[in-house]
Design a protein around this motif. Structure first.
Motif, PDB file in Angstrom:
ATOM      1  N   PHE A   1       0.820  -1.218   0.000  1.00 34.28           N
ATOM      2  CA  PHE A   1       0.000   0.000   0.000  1.00 34.28           C
ATOM      3  C   PHE A   1       0.846   1.258   0.000  1.00 34.28           C
ATOM      4  N   SER A   2       1.850   1.301   0.852  1.00 30.29           N
ATOM      5  CA  SER A   2       2.631   2.528   1.002  1.00 30.29           C
ATOM      6  C   SER A   2       3.459   2.857  -0.229  1.00 30.29           C
ATOM      7  N   ARG A   3       3.572   1.929  -1.158  1.00 28.81           N
ATOM      8  CA  ARG A   3       4.333   2.180  -2.383  1.00 28.81           C
ATOM      9  C   ARG A   3       3.420   2.387  -3.587  1.00 28.81           C
ATOM     10  N   ASN A   4       2.115   2.351  -3.368  1.00 28.50           N
ATOM     11  CA  ASN A   4       1.155   2.438  -4.472  1.00 28.50           C
ATOM     12  C   ASN A   4       0.429   3.782  -4.512  1.00 28.50           C
TER      13      ASN A   4
ATOM     14  N   TRP B   1       2.243   7.932  -3.893  1.00 32.74           N
ATOM     15  CA  TRP B   1       2.580   7.078  -2.756  1.00 32.74           C
ATOM     16  C   TRP B   1       2.876   7.862  -1.483  1.00 32.74           C
ATOM     17  N   SER B   2       3.477   9.036  -1.618  1.00 31.74           N
ATOM     18  CA  SER B   2       3.880   9.801  -0.443  1.00 31.74           C
ATOM     19  C   SER B   2       2.827  10.808  -0.005  1.00 31.74           C
TER      20      SER B   2
ATOM     21  N   ARG C   1      -3.816  10.508   2.602  1.00 31.82           N
ATOM     22  CA  ARG C   1      -3.499   9.138   2.977  1.00 31.82           C
ATOM     23  C   ARG C   1      -2.669   9.108   4.237  1.00 31.82           C
ATOM     24  N   ASP C   2      -2.763   7.998   4.948  1.00 30.57           N
ATOM     25  CA  ASP C   2      -1.954   7.749   6.141  1.00 30.57           C
ATOM     26  C   ASP C   2      -1.330   6.378   5.936  1.00 30.57           C
ATOM     27  N   ASN C   3      -0.092   6.352   5.514  1.00 29.55           N
ATOM     28  CA  ASN C   3       0.546   5.066   5.198  1.00 29.55           C
ATOM     29  C   ASN C   3       0.766   4.214   6.444  1.00 29.55           C
TER      30      ASN C   3
ATOM     31  N   ASN D   1      -2.389   2.413   6.638  1.00 29.98           N
ATOM     32  CA  ASN D   1      -2.840   1.767   5.390  1.00 29.98           C
ATOM     33  C   ASN D   1      -4.210   2.283   4.959  1.00 29.98           C
TER      34      ASN D   1
ATOM     35  N   VAL E   1      -6.566   5.473   2.986  1.00 24.43           N
ATOM     36  CA  VAL E   1      -6.705   6.651   2.136  1.00 24.43           C
ATOM     37  C   VAL E   1      -8.099   7.238   2.379  1.00 24.43           C
TER      38      VAL E   1
ATOM     39  N   TYR F   1       4.157   4.168  -8.174  1.00 28.62           N
ATOM     40  CA  TYR F   1       4.313   5.217  -7.163  1.00 28.62           C
ATOM     41  C   TYR F   1       3.402   6.409  -7.445  1.00 28.62           C
TER      42      TYR F   1
END
Length: 123
Positions: free
Chosen positions: A29-32, A53-54, A72-74, A77, A79, A102
């Motif tokens: 998730f954090s890379r998508n 992603w960021s 989003r909050d990585n 997980n 959005v 990304y």
């Protein structure tokens, strides 16, 4: 495989607000890049908002600019889609979706999506 579960939809009066949430399972998730689509009866699916992603870069369709905010909050997980000043034309099923990249590319394409949550705006 990432699985997505949306929540936060419902019935709201025109001018009101809703916040949609989408919780993802899976380690990528954090890379998508993530996005929110919507589809109203008889209309084509539309990408409403997307975020890289960021969280540094976002996209909005013209009709929601200034009213909707994607974030989003990585660490969680998750959005979000904050929807303010809702209009009757915002009524649709809203889907959380992701791309295995990304940054969001190809506006109307996704690699995975959730089951959707209904948003109904009464005038």
């Amino acid at each position: 495989q990432v699985q997505l579960v949306e929540s936060g939809g419902g019935l709201v009066q025109a001018g009101g607000s809703l916040r949609l949430s989408c919780v993802a399972s899976g380690r990528t998730f954090s890379r998508n890049a993530m996005g929110w689509f919507r589809q109203a009866p008889g209309k084509e699916r539309e990408l409403v908002a997307a975020i890289n992603w960021s969280g540094a870069n976002t996209y909005y369709v013209d009709s929601v600019k200034g009213r909707f905010t994607i974030s989003r909050d990585n660490a969680k997980n998750t959005v979000y889609l904050q929807m303010n000043s809702l209009k009757s034309e915002d009524t649709a099923v809203y889907y959380c979706a992701g791309q295995n990249a990304y940054s969001w590319s190809t506006l109307n394409r996704y690699d995975y999506r959730g089951q959707g949550t209904q948003v109904t705006v009464s005038s």
